[in-house]
Design a protein around this motif. Structure first.
Motif, mmCIF file in Angstrom:
data_model
loop_
_atom_site.group_PDB
_atom_site.id
_atom_site.type_symbol
_atom_site.label_atom_id
_atom_site.label_comp_id
_atom_site.label_asym_id
_atom_site.label_seq_id
_atom_site.Cartn_x
_atom_site.Cartn_y
_atom_site.Cartn_z
ATOM 1 N N THR A 38 -6.261 4.270 -24.793
ATOM 2 C CA THR A 38 -5.058 5.078 -24.441
ATOM 3 C C THR A 38 -4.406 4.992 -23.128
ATOM 4 O OG1 THR A 38 -5.601 6.363 -26.301
ATOM 5 C CG2 THR A 38 -3.932 7.253 -24.647
ATOM 6 N N LEU A 39 -3.504 4.615 -22.525
ATOM 7 C CA LEU A 39 -3.098 4.971 -21.204
ATOM 8 C C LEU A 39 -2.888 6.232 -20.609
ATOM 9 C CD1 LEU A 39 -0.124 1.955 -21.226
ATOM 10 C CD2 LEU A 39 -2.515 1.575 -20.119
ATOM 11 N N GLY A 40 -3.234 6.179 -19.355
ATOM 12 C CA GLY A 40 -3.139 7.586 -18.564
ATOM 13 C C GLY A 40 -1.762 7.698 -18.220
ATOM 14 N N THR A 41 -1.663 8.795 -17.637
ATOM 15 C CA THR A 41 -0.186 9.069 -17.028
ATOM 16 C C THR A 41 -0.072 8.571 -15.866
ATOM 17 O OG1 THR A 41 -0.185 11.330 -17.983
ATOM 18 C CG2 THR A 41 1.323 11.108 -16.330
ATOM 19 N N ARG A 42 0.860 7.744 -15.562
ATOM 20 C CA ARG A 42 1.165 6.970 -14.432
ATOM 21 C C ARG A 42 1.747 7.575 -13.244
ATOM 22 N NH1 ARG A 42 6.145 3.976 -14.361
ATOM 23 N NH2 ARG A 42 7.167 4.313 -16.502
ATOM 24 N N ARG A 43 1.392 7.365 -12.143
ATOM 25 C CA ARG A 43 2.476 7.692 -10.951
ATOM 26 C C ARG A 43 2.679 6.334 -10.102
ATOM 27 N NH1 ARG A 43 0.917 12.934 -7.687
ATOM 28 N NH2 ARG A 43 -0.085 11.553 -6.477
ATOM 29 N N GLU A 44 3.911 6.347 -9.677
ATOM 30 C CA GLU A 44 4.362 4.838 -9.169
ATOM 31 C C GLU A 44 4.690 5.226 -7.518
ATOM 32 O OE1 GLU A 44 8.383 2.064 -9.372
ATOM 33 O OE2 GLU A 44 8.900 4.273 -9.899
ATOM 34 N N ILE A 45 3.618 4.445 -6.792
ATOM 35 C CA ILE A 45 3.496 4.282 -5.460
ATOM 36 C C ILE A 45 4.687 3.417 -4.939
ATOM 37 C CG2 ILE A 45 2.062 4.375 -3.287
ATOM 38 C CD1 ILE A 45 -0.115 4.247 -5.315
ATOM 39 N N LYS A 46 5.773 3.985 -4.018
ATOM 40 C CA LYS A 46 7.013 3.181 -3.838
ATOM 41 C C LYS A 46 6.871 2.752 -2.576
ATOM 42 C CE LYS A 46 10.539 3.415 -5.683
ATOM 43 N NZ LYS A 46 11.390 2.746 -6.805
ATOM 44 N N ASN A 47 7.676 1.373 -2.273
ATOM 45 C CA ASN A 47 8.005 0.486 -1.136
ATOM 46 C C ASN A 47 6.693 0.356 -0.043
ATOM 47 O OD1 ASN A 47 10.718 0.194 -1.669
ATOM 48 N ND2 ASN A 47 11.056 2.366 -0.781
ATOM 49 N N LEU A 48 5.675 -0.416 -0.909
ATOM 50 C CA LEU A 48 4.576 -1.092 -0.106
ATOM 51 C C LEU A 48 4.820 -2.324 0.336
ATOM 52 C CD1 LEU A 48 1.824 0.309 -2.845
ATOM 53 C CD2 LEU A 48 2.406 1.416 -0.310
ATOM 54 N N ASN A 49 4.899 -2.277 1.736
ATOM 55 C CA ASN A 49 5.362 -3.417 2.439
ATOM 56 C C ASN A 49 4.147 -4.191 3.179
ATOM 57 O OD1 ASN A 49 5.180 -1.763 4.481
ATOM 58 N ND2 ASN A 49 7.039 -2.311 5.391
ATOM 59 N N SER A 50 2.899 -4.019 2.814
ATOM 60 C CA SER A 50 1.900 -5.029 3.294
ATOM 61 C C SER A 50 0.739 -4.756 2.253
ATOM 62 C CB SER A 50 1.297 -4.492 4.603
ATOM 63 O OG SER A 50 0.274 -3.360 4.563
ATOM 64 N N PHE A 51 0.102 -5.972 2.194
ATOM 65 C CA PHE A 51 -1.196 -6.053 1.236
ATOM 66 C C PHE A 51 -2.140 -4.927 1.670
ATOM 67 C CE2 PHE A 51 0.343 -10.467 1.451
ATOM 68 C CZ PHE A 51 1.060 -10.545 0.329
ATOM 69 N N ARG A 52 -2.272 -4.786 2.939
ATOM 70 C CA ARG A 52 -3.342 -3.803 3.246
ATOM 71 C C ARG A 52 -3.087 -2.328 2.611
ATOM 72 N NH1 ARG A 52 -4.101 -0.941 8.103
ATOM 73 N NH2 ARG A 52 -2.610 -2.110 8.946
ATOM 74 N N PHE A 53 -1.895 -2.139 2.906
ATOM 75 C CA PHE A 53 -1.240 -0.745 2.405
ATOM 76 C C PHE A 53 -1.157 -0.518 0.933
ATOM 77 C CE2 PHE A 53 1.655 -0.200 6.198
ATOM 78 C CZ PHE A 53 0.593 0.078 7.072
ATOM 79 N N LEU A 54 -1.234 -1.838 0.142
ATOM 80 C CA LEU A 54 -1.142 -1.745 -1.295
ATOM 81 C C LEU A 54 -2.582 -1.372 -1.566
ATOM 82 C CD1 LEU A 54 0.064 -2.495 -4.129
ATOM 83 C CD2 LEU A 54 -0.244 -4.947 -3.507
ATOM 84 N N GLN A 55 -3.393 -2.006 -1.186
ATOM 85 C CA GLN A 55 -4.972 -1.804 -1.366
ATOM 86 C C GLN A 55 -5.405 -0.683 -1.107
ATOM 87 O OE1 GLN A 55 -7.613 -4.926 -0.753
ATOM 88 N NE2 GLN A 55 -9.338 -3.668 -0.955
ATOM 89 N N GLN A 56 -4.975 0.122 -0.098
ATOM 90 C CA GLN A 56 -5.366 1.314 0.535
ATOM 91 C C GLN A 56 -4.588 2.329 -0.655
ATOM 92 O OE1 GLN A 56 -4.280 1.605 4.491
ATOM 93 N NE2 GLN A 56 -6.116 0.663 5.388
ATOM 94 N N ALA A 57 -3.383 2.135 -0.822
ATOM 95 C CA ALA A 57 -2.671 3.286 -1.620
ATOM 96 C C ALA A 57 -3.097 3.112 -3.060
ATOM 97 C CB ALA A 57 -1.043 2.775 -1.507
#
Length: 483
Positions: free
Chosen positions: A213-232
């Motif tokens: 069963t999928l959990g409740t998702r939260r959307e992280i907006k506007n990530l403009n670097s791969f490093r930030f994507l991983q950290q976020a």
């Protein structure tokens, strides 16, 4: 319980700015860096009475993407109005696609560390649809006020939506990098993340391991670097797990990532599709794409990375790892292929992935800006392969080429007197002299001290000013010493 007892579920929505010269519904320029509001036409700012006209080039780029990922190209797709109110959206709605997108399905293979996945995992794509970008709110240098720059309004975007198939931040980054490489490879997007040409929204949820069963998702907006994507993603997953383990609940929301603190923070409750009141845009006819148009775009597609990788393995006898590394970007692949057709393919691959890559990385240069061209590297590799240059000499010649001291390896070898000594007779004479001058080292070697042999090799190389073929020196010395 701890985070190891939970499974992270991730899907990405990626906005790739299409590299057309003009906007998706107007003739205004898409060039980056213009003064605010100098590239916003009457259509872009929604003056009364204006009508949008679809950019054919944007559609062709969407078709190109769909073909590259093995998706289905819709023979008929529809533009819709996505209604919301924000200062940088002059019409009060965004023209996008909803129920009938231009591309459906398809997917991308990524490299993963899972032992049961043979190093690869297939990430399914839900859809890719065309839409226009909004403007930009500016909050600096306005004496406490905000300004609106509408230059980006109407810039063509392809929104690429994945299925929630990723299970770690590392997988999400691997997917984002693969997608980034692909849109650049097929030349639909320049991929410049600093300028906002390629940016990701990450949908993150967690669930107990073993649950379906999928959990409740939260959307992280506007990530403009791969490093930030991983950290976020890593922070958000930890936050959700801690909240659930503390007895709380995760509420669906849109969040922003703060690189300074490394934390995500809620921006607003997440809207559902019905909140945007989608309906077909009455100013735009349905988009109809004929089979002949698809065939025309397909014929112009470049060789895709997977096909080129297989060809490099087959034709140049490269390992799967080397072929994958060399096809990570279209520019690197082209450089290698040009060099390999003139020189030893395996040696060319080693030099490109080794010395050249290290130097480019150190000086923050792309391979297209390399001071050493593919033909120059091939000429250098030929002289390494035929024994003219030792590895040490080759690096000296490479440095000279990099610094612009010469145009080709042969001329530099001649000018610098760098030709390797490979004549057996000449080397034997030098080795005899070294053995005669170093009886103590000879005696120590024969007594079992290997270091003494290395000392004799060093003396021979010194006598030839480093120009002797090292392997020949080793072989002849051992022969002379009866080893």
């Amino acid at each position: 319980m701890g985070i190891a007892d939970w499974e992270i579920v991730i899907g990405l929505e990626t906005h790739a700015q299409l590299n057309t010269a003009s906007k998706i519904f107007s003739g205004a320029s898409t060039a980056f860096g213009a003064a605010p509001n100098t590239q916003a036409s009457a259509v872009d700012i929604a003056l009364p009475g204006v009508l949008p006209v679809l950019n054919r080039g944007a559609v062709e780029r969407a078709i190109r993407f769909g073909l590259a990922v093995g998706g289905a190209i819709a023979p008929r797709s529809v533009f819709a109005r996505k209604n919301y109110f924000y200062p940088d959206l002059p019409k009060g709605y965004q023209i996008s696609q909803y129920e009938l997108p231009v591309v459906s399905g398809g997917g991308l293979k990524i490299k993963v560390s899972l032992p049961d996945a043979a190093g690869e995992k297939f990430i399914r794509l839900t859809r890719a649809h065309l839409e226009e970008d909004a403007g930009k709110s500016l909050h600096e240098d306005f004496h406490g006020r905000s300004g609106i720059d509408l230059n980006r309004a109407g810039t063509p975007l392809l929104e690429i939506v994945s299925e929630p198939d990723m299970r770690s931040a590392e997988e999400a980054v691997a997917y984002a990098k693969a997608l980034h490489a692909l849109v650049r490879w097929i030349d639909i997007c320049d991929g410049n993340m600093q300028e906002g040409s390629f940016r990701c929204d990450a949908n993150v949820s967690v669930r107990p391991k073993g649950s379906t069963t999928l959990g409740t998702r939260r959307e992280i907006k506007n990530l403009n670097s791969f490093r930030f994507l991983q950290q976020a993603i890593e922070y958000e997953a930890r936050w959700q797990v801690e909240r659930l383990e503390d007895g709380g609940r995760v509420e669906q929301a849109t969040v922003l990532f703060d690189p300074a603190s490394g934390e995500t923070r809620a921006m607003r409750s997440k809207e559902e599709a019905h909140d945007y009141r989608y309906f077909p845009d009455p100013d735009l006819l349905p988009l109809e794409i004929s089979p002949s148009w698809i065939d025309e775009v397909k014929a112009a597609l470049p060789e895709l990375p997977a096909a080129m990788k297989a060809r490099f393995e087959r034709d140049f006898r490269l390992s799967a790892y080397d072929a994958a590394t060399l096809t990570a970007s279209r520019e690197t692949a082209a450089y290698f292929e040009q060099a390999a057709t003139q020189g030893n393919a395996k040696l060319c691959a080693n030099w490109i992935m080794g010395e050249l890559a290290a130097r480019l990385n150190r000086e923050e240069k792309d391979i297209v800006a390399s001071p050493v061209g593919a033909a120059q590297l091939a000429g250098l590799v030929v002289r390494v392969a035929d024994g003219t240059l030792s590895s040490k000499m080759a690096k000296e010649v490479f440095d000279a080429l990099w610094n612009g001291e010469g145009t080709n390896a042969d001329a530099l070898i001649e000018a610098k007197g760098l030709k390797q000594i490979s004549d057996t007779g000449a080397l034997e004479k030098i080795i005899d002299e070294v053995l005669a001058a170093n009886p103590k080292s000879v005696e120590e070697f024969r007594a079992g001290k290997e270091k003494a042999f290395n000392a004799l090799v060093g003396q021979a190389m010194k006598a030839t000013k480093g120009k002797a073929n090292p392997q020949q020196v080793n072989d002849l010395l051992r022969k002379k010493l009866g080893a």
